[in-house]
Structures are given as structure tokens and as C-alpha cells.
Design an enzyme around this catalytic site. Structure first.
Site, PDB file in Angstrom:
ATOM      1  CD  GLU A   1      -2.684   1.501   0.100  1.00  6.40           C
ATOM      2  OE1 GLU A   1      -3.506   0.810   0.037  1.00  6.40           O
ATOM      3  OE2 GLU A   1      -2.571   2.527  -0.229  1.00  6.40           O
TER       4      GLU A   1
ATOM      5  CG  ASP B   1       3.753   1.247  -8.277  1.00  2.00           C
ATOM      6  OD1 ASP B   1       2.796   0.211  -8.374  1.00  2.00           O
ATOM      7  OD2 ASP B   1       3.976   1.882  -9.023  1.00  2.00           O
TER       8      ASP B   1
ATOM      9  CG  ASP C   1      -7.701   3.455  -6.327  1.00  2.00           C
ATOM     10  OD1 ASP C   1      -8.073   3.977  -5.522  1.00  2.00           O
ATOM     11  OD2 ASP C   1      -6.323   3.111  -6.283  1.00  2.00           O
TER      12      ASP C   1
ATOM     13  CG  ASP D   1     -17.514  -0.594  -5.148  1.00  2.00           C
ATOM     14  OD1 ASP D   1     -16.602  -0.742  -6.183  1.00  2.00           O
ATOM     15  OD2 ASP D   1     -17.918   0.305  -4.401  1.00  2.00           O
TER      16      ASP D   1
ATOM     17  CB  THR E   1     -14.741  -3.393   3.715  1.00  2.00           C
ATOM     18  OG1 THR E   1     -15.630  -2.879   2.604  1.00  2.00           O
ATOM     19  CG2 THR E   1     -13.902  -4.159   3.658  1.00  2.00           C
ATOM     20  CE  LYS E   2     -15.771   0.404  10.197  1.00  2.00           C
ATOM     21  NZ  LYS E   2     -15.008   1.292  10.686  1.00  2.00           N
ATOM     22  CG  PHE E   3     -16.648   1.029   0.895  1.00  7.88           C
ATOM     23  CD1 PHE E   3     -16.818   2.313   0.341  1.00  7.88           C
ATOM     24  CD2 PHE E   3     -15.826   0.152   0.022  1.00  7.88           C
ATOM     25  CE1 PHE E   3     -16.871   2.599  -1.141  1.00  7.88           C
ATOM     26  CE2 PHE E   3     -16.210   0.327  -1.362  1.00  7.88           C
ATOM     27  CZ  PHE E   3     -16.489   1.463  -1.810  1.00  7.88           C
ATOM     28  CD  GLU E   4     -17.777  -5.912   0.377  1.00  8.55           C
ATOM     29  OE1 GLU E   4     -16.807  -5.912   0.957  1.00  8.55           O
ATOM     30  OE2 GLU E   4     -18.155  -7.010  -0.300  1.00  8.55           O
TER      31      GLU E   4
HETATM   32  C1  LIG Z   1     -10.092   1.879  -3.431  1.00  6.74           C
HETATM   33  S1  LIG Z   1      -8.873   1.474  -2.356  1.00  6.74           S
HETATM   34  C2  LIG Z   1      -9.160  -0.210  -1.717  1.00  6.74           C
HETATM   35  C3  LIG Z   1      -8.571  -0.262  -0.327  1.00  6.74           C
HETATM   36  C4  LIG Z   1      -8.912  -1.920   0.429  1.00  6.74           C
HETATM   37  N1  LIG Z   1      -8.543  -2.809  -0.539  1.00  6.74           N
HETATM   38  C5  LIG Z   1     -10.362  -2.002   0.402  1.00  6.74           C
HETATM   39  O1  LIG Z   1     -10.725  -2.677   0.102  1.00  6.74           O
HETATM   40  O2  LIG Z   1     -10.998  -0.949   1.185  1.00  6.74           O
HETATM   41  C6  LIG Z   1      -7.445   1.062  -3.365  1.00  6.74           C
HETATM   42  C7  LIG Z   1      -6.005   1.177  -2.532  1.00  6.74           C
HETATM   43  O3  LIG Z   1      -5.098   0.724  -3.527  1.00  6.74           O
HETATM   44  C8  LIG Z   1      -4.073   1.319  -3.540  1.00  6.74           C
HETATM   45  N2  LIG Z   1      -3.214   1.206  -4.604  1.00  6.74           N
HETATM   46  C9  LIG Z   1      -3.533   1.477  -5.855  1.00  6.74           C
HETATM   47  N3  LIG Z   1      -2.477   1.281  -6.804  1.00  6.74           N
HETATM   48  C10 LIG Z   1      -1.440   0.744  -6.075  1.00  6.74           C
HETATM   49  C11 LIG Z   1      -0.261   0.197  -6.347  1.00  6.74           C
HETATM   50  N4  LIG Z   1       0.166   0.138  -7.606  1.00  6.74           N
HETATM   51  N5  LIG Z   1       0.414  -0.155  -5.321  1.00  6.74           N
HETATM   52  C12 LIG Z   1       0.128  -0.070  -3.989  1.00  6.74           C
HETATM   53  N6  LIG Z   1      -1.334   0.407  -3.317  1.00  6.74           N
HETATM   54  C13 LIG Z   1      -1.711   0.850  -4.699  1.00  6.74           C
HETATM   55  C14 LIG Z   1      -4.417   2.826  -3.193  1.00  6.74           C
HETATM   56  O4  LIG Z   1      -3.527   3.726  -2.425  1.00  6.74           O
HETATM   57  C15 LIG Z   1      -5.810   2.421  -2.302  1.00  6.74           C
HETATM   58  O5  LIG Z   1      -5.504   2.875  -0.857  1.00  6.74           O
END
Ligand SMILES: C[S@@+](CC[C@H](N)C(=O)[O-])C[C@H]1O[C@@H](n2cnc3c(N)ncnc32)[C@H](O)[C@@H]1O
Length: 234
Positions: free
Chosen positions: A89, A116, A139, A175, A213-216
Site C-alpha cells: 500500500e 507501488d 481504484d 463494486d 467492509t463497512k464501505f461495502e
Molecule cells: C479503493 S482503495 C481499496 C482499499 C482496500 N483494498 C479496501 O477494500 O478497502 C485502493 C487502494 O489501492 C492502493 N493502490 C492503488 N494502486 C496501488 C499500487 N500500484 N501499489 C500499492 N497500492 C496501490 C491505493 O492507495 C488505495 O489505498
């Protein structure tokens, strides 16, 4: 409007799947970063990852990409103590939040890379080193002109498959229906993968280890869907 990018397109490496967000690190997260970070956060480097050394034991290795605040990560590590979890992350408050949760639950089977994941895979993970990959709610990059930032693309999945052991799996959840359909298309056209789904629509039932998750939960109450996809390396 068609919101999907063609699955076969590959994009320049300079395009990242994340934006570095400014976010406040709470005092609890900062304390966890200071106290537990040295033990559980690993440095990114270009050497082959030595899982046995990093975890102090030999166990199946699961890579998680983008764990956010780490709620699902901690839950899964708790219900699957027999597995090791290497979790990427880029967002620092999320790293602090997961470390805090690890401290509360006394978890020892997670290691974190604040980097990354695309580079981690490319530079640190040898072929056939992974037993599984978790990508939960990547994302979605809703707008057509941003679709190129989506993590899950043909070339990336191909690299992931090389790192999986035969029989290893990739589990994604999203989602956002257009992204779910895009992921399905990309995975189905990867010759090294087979779909584990028994369902007519080719998506999978939510595996029991993945918590809501809460969000889900909030989304589901509003009538939004969630799609799980589970594919296995041949
Ligand atoms: C929409 S959030 C979902 C977080 C978590 N998996 C959840 O279900 O709540 C997507 C996460 O992926 C991370 N992320 C996106 N691309 C990434 C990458 N290439 N390497 C590491 N983290 C990444 C973002 O920083 C973000 O926190």
C-alpha cells in the site's frame, strides 16, 4: 458512454494506478508506525524477496495489492494463520492503520511494503513465488480517460501469473460493474488462468475469508452490487 478500455492495450510504465493522497496520520497510527514499523514494514529493493527470512517461517505466500486501511487484510490474516501475507500500500495512514490493527490482534503473519505493487512484482518477486494474490476494490478510475490508470490490465495480469505457482489463485473484488466486466475479460483472455467460478455469469461467490467492509456494507444497503472474481493458474 462506454466506460471500458480495450483489454489488450498496454500503457506506459509512468502511468500509476494510484495518486498519492494527502491524508492525516492519527496519533494511534503514528505510534504503530514507530513501534511496529521496524518489525513489520520491509524496505523496497531489487533483490529477490526471501519469504522465509522475512516471516521467519515457511508458509504459503499471499500478495495483497492496495490494502487501504487494512481492515480486510487483518481479518484474513487472523482467520488464515497458516498463511503469510505480503501486503502493498502506498498510503501512509493506511500502513499505520494496519500496523495498529496487527498490534491489537497480535498478528505476526503480515509484512508490509509501502511501495507501488507494480514495482514490487517486477523487481522483488521471483517466478512461481506466490500462492495467491488479493486485490480488493482497486481504484475503479471511472472516467474513460482515466481507465488507463486501472491496475488490472492484460500485461500486468500476465506478470502476476508468472509469479504464481501452478494452482495459485488471483482473487479480485470490485463494486464497479464496468471494472468487474473489464477484469473478467482480461482474466479470461489470459491463457495461464482458469476461472474457478461455477456460476453462469462467470463471477464467483464471495469466498468465506473475505469480510464485508463497512464501505461495502453501506453500498450493499443502497442496492449496489459487488463482484468477486477468482482465477487459478494452470
Ligand atoms: C479503493 S482503495 C481499496 C482499499 C482496500 N483494498 C479496501 O477494500 O478497502 C485502493 C487502494 O489501492 C492502493 N493502490 C492503488 N494502486 C496501488 C499500487 N500500484 N501499489 C500499492 N497500492 C496501490 C491505493 O492507495 C488505495 O489505498
Amino acid at each position: 458512454m462506454n466506460n471500458q478500455a480495450p483489454a489488450h492495450i498496454t500503457y506506459p510504465k509512468s502511468i500509476k494506478s494510484f495518486v498519492t493522497r494527502a491524508g492525516r496520520t492519527t496519533s494511534g497510527q503514528a505510534k504503530a508506525l514507530a513501534d511496529l514499523g521496524p518489525r513489520f514494514v520491509l524496505a523496497f529493493n531489487r533483490d529477490a524477496f526471501n519469504a522465509e527470512q522475512a516471516f521467519g517461517r515457511t508458509a504459503p505466500l499471499i500478495l495483497e495489492i492496495g490494502f487501504g486501511m487494512g481492515d480486510a487484510t487483518a481479518h484474513i490474516a487472523q482467520v488464515r494463520p497458516e498463511d503469510n501475507f505480503l501486503c502493498c500500500e502506498v498510503h501512509e495512514p493506511g500502513v499505520g492503520a494496519l500496523l495498529k490493527r496487527m498490534g491489537e490482534l497480535d498478528l505476526n503473519n503480515i509484512r508490509i511494503l509501502q511501495h507501488d505493487a507494480v514495482e514490487v512484482i517486477e523487481h522483488m518477486l521471483p517466478a512461481e513465488s506466490l500462492d495467491g494474490v488479493h486485490i480488493f476494490f482497486p481504484d475503479p478510475w471511472h472516467k474513460l480517460r482515466h481507465n488507463k490508470r486501472r491496475l488490472i490490465q492484460t500485461a500486468f495480469v500476465h506478470e502476476l501469473v508468472k509469479r504464481l505457482k501452478p494452482g495459485g489463485y488471483i482473487h479480485c473484488a470490485t463494486d464497479w460493474q464496468p471494472y468487474a466486466e473489464h477484469i473478467l475479460k482480461v482474466m479470461q483472455s489470459e491463457p495461464g488462468l482458469i476461472n474457478r467460478s461455477q456460476r453462469a455469469d462467470s463471477f464467483s461467490d464471495q469466498p468465506i475469508y473475505r469480510p464485508l467492509t463497512k464501505f461495502e456494507n453501506r453500498g450493499l444497503k443502497l442496492g449496489h452490487g459487488v463482484w468477486d472474481l477468482v482465477f487459478e493458474r494452470r
